[in-house]
Design an enzyme around this catalytic site. Structure first.
Site, PDB file in Angstrom:
ATOM      1  N   ASP A 178     -17.337   6.756  -1.051  1.00  6.33           N
ATOM      2  CA  ASP A 178     -16.493   6.422  -0.579  1.00  6.33           C
ATOM      3  C   ASP A 178     -16.303   8.429   0.147  1.00  6.33           C
ATOM      4  O   ASP A 178     -16.319   9.118  -0.227  1.00  6.33           O
ATOM      5  CB  ASP A 178     -15.359   6.417  -1.186  1.00  6.33           C
ATOM      6  CG  ASP A 178     -13.791   5.759  -0.385  1.00  6.33           C
ATOM      7  OD1 ASP A 178     -13.702   5.609   0.643  1.00  6.33           O
ATOM      8  OD2 ASP A 178     -12.243   5.686  -1.290  1.00  6.33           O
ATOM      9  N   HIS A 197      -7.766   1.269  -6.558  1.00  4.94           N
ATOM     10  CA  HIS A 197      -7.719  -0.714  -5.467  1.00  4.94           C
ATOM     11  C   HIS A 197      -7.741  -1.247  -5.837  1.00  4.94           C
ATOM     12  O   HIS A 197      -9.485  -1.579  -5.534  1.00  4.94           O
ATOM     13  CB  HIS A 197      -8.663   0.678  -4.439  1.00  4.94           C
ATOM     14  CG  HIS A 197      -8.288   0.214  -3.107  1.00  4.94           C
ATOM     15  ND1 HIS A 197      -7.572  -1.425  -2.536  1.00  4.94           N
ATOM     16  CD2 HIS A 197      -8.757  -0.024  -1.865  1.00  4.94           C
ATOM     17  CE1 HIS A 197      -7.379  -1.636  -1.334  1.00  4.94           C
ATOM     18  NE2 HIS A 197      -8.410  -0.761  -0.867  1.00  4.94           N
ATOM     19  N   CYS A 205     -16.104   1.226   0.413  1.00  2.00           N
ATOM     20  CA  CYS A 205     -15.567  -0.045   1.083  1.00  2.00           C
ATOM     21  C   CYS A 205     -14.566   0.640   2.444  1.00  2.00           C
ATOM     22  O   CYS A 205     -14.215  -0.547   3.011  1.00  2.00           O
ATOM     23  CB  CYS A 205     -13.967   0.741  -0.084  1.00  2.00           C
ATOM     24  SG  CYS A 205     -13.676   2.802   0.219  1.00  2.00           S
ATOM     25  N   GLN A 265      -9.640  -4.571  -4.082  1.00  2.00           N
ATOM     26  CA  GLN A 265     -10.781  -3.674  -3.133  1.00  2.00           C
ATOM     27  C   GLN A 265     -12.385  -3.776  -3.834  1.00  2.00           C
ATOM     28  O   GLN A 265     -13.024  -4.472  -4.223  1.00  2.00           O
ATOM     29  CB  GLN A 265     -10.792  -2.094  -2.854  1.00  2.00           C
ATOM     30  CG  GLN A 265     -12.880  -1.606  -2.414  1.00  2.00           C
ATOM     31  CD  GLN A 265     -13.292  -1.845  -0.947  1.00  2.00           C
ATOM     32  OE1 GLN A 265     -11.898  -2.222   0.354  1.00  2.00           O
ATOM     33  NE2 GLN A 265     -14.518  -2.564  -1.038  1.00  2.00           N
ATOM     34  N   ARG A 324     -12.657  -9.530   1.471  1.00  3.36           N
ATOM     35  CA  ARG A 324     -11.732  -8.476   1.396  1.00  3.36           C
ATOM     36  C   ARG A 324     -10.773  -9.880   1.624  1.00  3.36           C
ATOM     37  O   ARG A 324      -9.652 -10.542   0.317  1.00  3.36           O
ATOM     38  CB  ARG A 324     -11.527  -7.550   2.173  1.00  3.36           C
ATOM     39  CG  ARG A 324     -11.895  -6.244   1.909  1.00  3.36           C
ATOM     40  CD  ARG A 324     -11.684  -5.739   0.407  1.00  3.36           C
ATOM     41  NE  ARG A 324     -10.049  -5.407  -0.095  1.00  3.36           N
ATOM     42  CZ  ARG A 324      -9.613  -4.823   0.944  1.00  3.36           C
ATOM     43  NH1 ARG A 324     -10.279  -3.466   0.944  1.00  3.36           N
ATOM     44  NH2 ARG A 324      -8.379  -4.940  -0.079  1.00  3.36           N
ATOM     45  N   ARG A 369       0.789  -1.449   0.317  1.00  2.95           N
ATOM     46  CA  ARG A 369      -0.066   0.423   0.074  1.00  2.95           C
ATOM     47  C   ARG A 369       1.089   1.093   0.082  1.00  2.95           C
ATOM     48  O   ARG A 369       1.491   1.815   0.571  1.00  2.95           O
ATOM     49  CB  ARG A 369      -0.875  -0.534   0.879  1.00  2.95           C
ATOM     50  CG  ARG A 369      -1.588   1.438   1.326  1.00  2.95           C
ATOM     51  CD  ARG A 369      -3.052   1.151   2.564  1.00  2.95           C
ATOM     52  NE  ARG A 369      -3.766   0.173   2.208  1.00  2.95           N
ATOM     53  CZ  ARG A 369      -5.326   0.400   2.388  1.00  2.95           C
ATOM     54  NH1 ARG A 369      -5.742   0.915   3.099  1.00  2.95           N
ATOM     55  NH2 ARG A 369      -6.413  -0.419   2.431  1.00  2.95           N
TER      56      ARG A 369
HETATM   57  N1   CP Z   1     -10.944  -0.801   2.602  1.00  2.00           N
HETATM   58  C1   CP Z   1      -9.821  -0.820   2.631  1.00  2.00           C
HETATM   59  O1   CP Z   1      -8.824  -0.689   2.205  1.00  2.00           O
HETATM   60  O2   CP Z   1      -9.805  -0.948   3.907  1.00  2.00           O
HETATM   61  P1   CP Z   1      -8.329  -0.136   4.709  1.00  2.00           P
HETATM   62  O3   CP Z   1      -8.279   1.003   4.124  1.00  2.00           O
HETATM   63  O4   CP Z   1      -8.682  -0.365   6.326  1.00  2.00           O
HETATM   64  O5   CP Z   1      -7.516  -1.251   4.454  1.00  2.00           O
HETATM   65  N1  NVA Z   2     -10.042   6.359  -0.839  1.00  2.00           N
HETATM   66  C1  NVA Z   2      -9.848   5.882   0.331  1.00  2.00           C
HETATM   67  C2  NVA Z   2     -10.108   4.199   0.277  1.00  2.00           C
HETATM   68  C3  NVA Z   2      -9.944   3.457   2.022  1.00  2.00           C
HETATM   69  C4  NVA Z   2      -9.413   2.709   1.765  1.00  2.00           C
HETATM   70  C5  NVA Z   2      -8.227   6.658   0.839  1.00  2.00           C
HETATM   71  O1  NVA Z   2      -7.515   6.352  -0.236  1.00  2.00           O
HETATM   72  O2  NVA Z   2      -8.028   7.102   1.725  1.00  2.00           O
END
Ligand code: CP
Ligand code: NVA
Length: 314
Positions: free
Chosen positions: A233, A138, A273, A141, A301, A111
């Site tokens: 989101d 993502h 999400c 997701q 997930r 990430r």
């Molecule tokens: N939806 C998602 O990616 O959640 P986290 O940021 O908690 O991993």
């Molecule tokens: N769009 C959000 C998603 C988190 C799972 C972010 O990037 O923070």
């Protein structure tokens, strides 16, 4: 059909790839017992999980999936290991980190703040690399989102997915998976917060081979009209915190409310999400309504993480 070595974006996957991932994921969903012998594809293997940003679902899903498949997940906080170009605290280049991890582990899931870090890691790594969220995409997701739609609607064909809000990483990957799978996708975002044009163009090219429709508009009610899925989101993604006040104003009329849900089909589901912010992008009564499938979505997930790793390492 074999998966690509790296899973960085949805358009890298074919429809057949995605159908196979979902097929395996549903098998993992049905079977919740002790790990089966056939699933031990990571026995004796370690997977490095790099997190430059916070996570609940993704970290837990991937750590649990690696363990379930017989492997050893190694959590690495980005701050501890990553190269920072202009900082005194920079430690090592991405190339050196990756070449070390290639000897010490058997794959990297990361990430990251910038998508380029992932393409750099993938360029150096002989082992599989999985995108666990970046500023632009993502993909794991979106795979879980598709699985959730299949779970609750019994099909994905012919579905209309409406995204209300920021044209961010989650929206981009959702658009991508709708395009690859031939589903309709409509997004309502305030001006200036659209899905970046370069990604819209990729999705438009994909749908020229399918029968699906893509719509990029500003009116949330129009996007929600007769949708099967309403999705939102956060308005402030990780990395956008400095813009919080401006975004609160710009997204003021983009909350998913009961009124928005009424524009959709009567059996529409609500998806997010997570993490969610009740009273910002979604009204509490929608988030906690019978139409909301957000925790099933979170569960998916885990099934998708298992399916992806299983197919990459079997
Ligand atoms: N939806 C998602 O990616 O959640 P986290 O940021 O908690 O991993
Ligand atoms: N769009 C959000 C998603 C988190 C799972 C972010 O990037 O923070």
């Amino acid at each position: 059909m074999k998966l690509p070595k790296d899973i960085l974006t949805i358009p890298q996957l074919s429809r057949q790839n995605i159908e196979r991932i979902l097929f395996e994921a549903f098998k993992f969903k049905e079977y919740r017992g002790a790990p089966k012998a056939r699933d031990q594809v990571l026995e004796g293997k370690s997977i490095a999980l790099i997190f430059e940003k916070n996570s609940l679902r993704t970290r837990v899903a991937f750590e649990a999936a690696v363990s379930y498949l017989g492997g050893h997940p190694i959590f690495l906080a980005g701050d501890n290991i990553l190269y920072r170009a202009k900082s005194d605290t920079s430690r090592e280049s991405i190339g050196d980190i990756t070449q070390n991890l290639d000897r010490l582990a058997h794959g990297i899931a990361a990430r990251v703040n910038n998508h380029k870090s992932l393409t750099d890691i993938a360029g150096y790594s002989k082992n599989p690399v999985i995108n666990l969220l970046c500023d632009e995409h993502h993909p794991t997701q979106a795979l879980a989102d598709l699985m959730t739609i299949q779970w609750h609607k019994g099909k994905t064909n012919g579905m209309k997915v409406a995204f209300i809000g920021d044209g961010n990483n989650v929206a981009t990957s959702l658009m991508d998976i709708c395009a690859v799978m031939g589903m309709d996708f409509s997004i309502a975002s305030p001006a200036g917060y659209e899905i970046p044009k370069k990604f819209q163009d990729i999705a438009k090219t994909i749908i020229s081979q399918t029968n699906s429709k893509l719509e990029f508009i500003t009116d949330p009610k129009k996007a929600a009209s007769l949708a099967d899925v309403i999705y939102t989101d956060t308005f402030v993604s990780m990395g956008d915190e400095a813009e919080s006040k401006k975004r609160a104003l710009d997204f003021k009329t983009y909350q998913v409310t009961t009124e928005i849900m009424r524009c959709a089909k009567s059996d529409a589901i609500f998806m997010h999400c997570l993490p969610a912010h009740r009273g910002d992008e979604v009204a509490a009564e929608v988030m906690d309504s019978k139409q909301s499938v957000v925790f099933d979505q979170a569960e998916c997930r885990l099934h998708i993480a298992k399916a992806l790793l299983y197919l990459l390492y079997k």
